[in-house]
Design a protein around this motif. Structure first.
Motif, mmCIF file in Angstrom:
data_model
loop_
_atom_site.group_PDB
_atom_site.id
_atom_site.type_symbol
_atom_site.label_atom_id
_atom_site.label_comp_id
_atom_site.label_asym_id
_atom_site.label_seq_id
_atom_site.Cartn_x
_atom_site.Cartn_y
_atom_site.Cartn_z
ATOM 1 N N SER A 207 0.811 -1.225 0.000
ATOM 2 C CA SER A 207 0.000 0.000 0.000
ATOM 3 C C SER A 207 0.839 1.266 0.000
ATOM 4 O O SER A 207 0.334 2.354 -0.294
ATOM 5 C CB SER A 207 -0.933 0.007 1.218
ATOM 6 O OG SER A 207 -0.189 -0.088 2.419
ATOM 7 N N GLN A 208 2.135 1.170 0.317
ATOM 8 C CA GLN A 208 3.017 2.332 0.309
ATOM 9 C C GLN A 208 3.402 2.756 -1.105
ATOM 10 O O GLN A 208 3.919 3.857 -1.296
ATOM 11 C CB GLN A 208 4.294 2.028 1.101
ATOM 12 C CG GLN A 208 4.076 1.715 2.564
ATOM 13 C CD GLN A 208 3.473 2.888 3.310
ATOM 14 O OE1 GLN A 208 2.329 2.852 3.733
ATOM 15 N NE2 GLN A 208 4.242 3.944 3.463
ATOM 16 N N PRO A 210 2.845 3.790 -5.222
ATOM 17 C CA PRO A 210 1.834 4.517 -5.994
ATOM 18 C C PRO A 210 0.734 3.568 -6.461
ATOM 19 O O PRO A 210 0.977 2.378 -6.679
ATOM 20 C CB PRO A 210 2.638 5.072 -7.181
ATOM 21 C CG PRO A 210 4.051 5.114 -6.698
ATOM 22 C CD PRO A 210 4.201 3.964 -5.749
ATOM 23 N N GLU A 211 -0.452 4.090 -6.652
ATOM 24 C CA GLU A 211 -1.608 3.254 -6.943
ATOM 25 C C GLU A 211 -1.398 2.387 -8.180
ATOM 26 O O GLU A 211 -1.805 1.213 -8.202
ATOM 27 C CB GLU A 211 -2.856 4.117 -7.126
ATOM 28 C CG GLU A 211 -4.135 3.335 -7.351
ATOM 29 C CD GLU A 211 -4.468 2.377 -6.217
ATOM 30 O OE1 GLU A 211 -5.124 1.350 -6.476
ATOM 31 O OE2 GLU A 211 -4.071 2.657 -5.062
ATOM 32 N N ALA A 212 -0.762 2.942 -9.213
ATOM 33 C CA ALA A 212 -0.541 2.162 -10.434
ATOM 34 C C ALA A 212 0.336 0.948 -10.149
ATOM 35 O O ALA A 212 0.090 -0.155 -10.655
ATOM 36 C CB ALA A 212 0.100 3.038 -11.512
ATOM 37 N N VAL A 214 0.634 -0.485 -7.209
ATOM 38 C CA VAL A 214 -0.125 -1.392 -6.344
ATOM 39 C C VAL A 214 -0.934 -2.368 -7.189
ATOM 40 O O VAL A 214 -0.952 -3.578 -6.941
ATOM 41 C CB VAL A 214 -1.056 -0.592 -5.403
ATOM 42 C CG1 VAL A 214 -2.031 -1.529 -4.677
ATOM 43 C CG2 VAL A 214 -0.235 0.191 -4.380
ATOM 44 N N GLN A 215 -1.610 -1.840 -8.213
ATOM 45 C CA GLN A 215 -2.415 -2.703 -9.078
ATOM 46 C C GLN A 215 -1.550 -3.673 -9.870
ATOM 47 O O GLN A 215 -1.917 -4.839 -10.057
ATOM 48 C CB GLN A 215 -3.246 -1.830 -10.044
ATOM 49 C CG GLN A 215 -4.227 -0.905 -9.352
ATOM 50 C CD GLN A 215 -5.181 -1.646 -8.429
ATOM 51 O OE1 GLN A 215 -5.667 -2.736 -8.749
ATOM 52 N NE2 GLN A 215 -5.461 -1.064 -7.268
ATOM 53 N N ARG A 218 -0.186 -6.599 -7.641
ATOM 54 C CA ARG A 218 -1.154 -7.640 -7.303
ATOM 55 C C ARG A 218 -1.219 -8.735 -8.361
ATOM 56 O O ARG A 218 -1.718 -9.829 -8.098
ATOM 57 C CB ARG A 218 -2.538 -7.011 -7.120
ATOM 58 C CG ARG A 218 -2.655 -6.236 -5.821
ATOM 59 C CD ARG A 218 -3.977 -5.519 -5.693
ATOM 60 N NE ARG A 218 -4.068 -4.832 -4.409
ATOM 61 C CZ ARG A 218 -4.983 -3.891 -4.137
ATOM 62 N NH1 ARG A 218 -5.881 -3.562 -5.061
ATOM 63 N NH2 ARG A 218 -4.998 -3.327 -2.952
#
Length: 269
Positions: A207-208, A210-212, A214-215, A218
């Motif tokens: 979660s630390q 950047p959102e891109a 993070v996706q 996963r």
């Protein structure tokens, strides 16, 4: 035409794998060879993630606040177990398997017996998975011995390591099927293994990022492995374990099929 080549001609290169009991003698052969150098291979598989756990967990961890409400060394323990499983499976299914395939010609010898190619491929995956599980369990024992965690949920980690080992081993064997030489594996370690280790939550929460990222993280097979193992180290069951199990199982199934098909294509040339 050899018996295994006739089987491939009948099923097609891209047909589903059909391993049988022929896996057993291949596994036994690999075990007997490994037994001669067991000590050195155990040290090689276990030391890197164990050093990372002890040095970073206690050294760097003493300078950091707790993460997600637990000491850093406890947080890192789950990542170290998964990282150990990843490295052991990957080294065995790349360098060692490629040596048996291309240098020692052990595969040629086995395929001149009634064994099928699918038997040999599946046995290599299972053998690398066994090495992976051995490495993960060794680090787990260190976690228990040093009282980093002694939660009852640790008993669920060995079954999880079986799935992790098969997944990582099958992915690595795909690389062996494509490799022309040992140098090829640097691409996989640089572009595959290293990003997995640093982006999947081994050393810090995903979660630390950047959102891109993070996706993207996963989608890496190491991420669901850590999401599955970390709660067990922390003393609780994963919130939605079947999501991680399903992702790993699907990845393993596709990788096993792809490794088998690419080996068929390689050896029929």
């Amino acid at each position: 035409m050899s018996e295994w080549a006739m089987d491939v001609s009948r099923l097609g290169i891209w047909g589903l794998p059909r391993p049988g009991r022929g896996c057993v003698p291949v596994l036994r052969r690999n075990f007997l060879v490994w037994r001669k150098t067991a000590l050195t291979t155990v040290l090689g598989d276990v030391m890197d993630p164990m050093v990372a756990l002890l040095a970073l967990g206690y050294g760097l961890g003493s300078l950091l606040p707790g993460i997600e409400g637990v000491p850093y060394v406890t947080f890192l323990a789950a990542g170290s177990i998964c990282m150990g499983a990843l490295y052991a499976a990957t080294f065995e299914a790349t360098y060692s398997a490629f040596s048996r395939l291309h240098i020692q010609r052990s595969w040629d010898a086995m395929l001149n017996t009634p064994l099928s190619l699918d038997d040999v491929v599946f046995a290599e995956i299972l053998w690398a998975a066994a090495k992976s599980m051995k490495s993960g369990l060794a680090i787990l024992l260190v976690v228990v011995a040093l009282d980093i965690s002694r939660a009852p949920t640790l008993l669920w980690i060995p079954p999880a390591l079986v799935l992790l080992g098969v997944t990582f081993s099958a992915l690595a064997l795909v690389m062996s099927a494509l490799a022309k030489g040992f140098d090829f594996f640097m691409y996989y370690f640089t572009l595959g293994v290293t990003p997995m280790v640093f982006l999947s939550g081994v050393f810090f929460p995903v979660s630390q990022l950047p959102e891109a990222l993070v996706q993207a993280a996963r989608l890496l097979p190491l991420a669901p492995a850590i999401e599955l193992v970390r709660p067990l180290v922390l003393g609780r069951m994963p919130a939605q374990p079947w999501e991680q199990v399903l992702q790993l199982a699907l990845t393993a199934a596709v990788a096993i099929w792809l490794a088998t098909a690419l080996m068929r294509r390689r050896l029929l040339r």
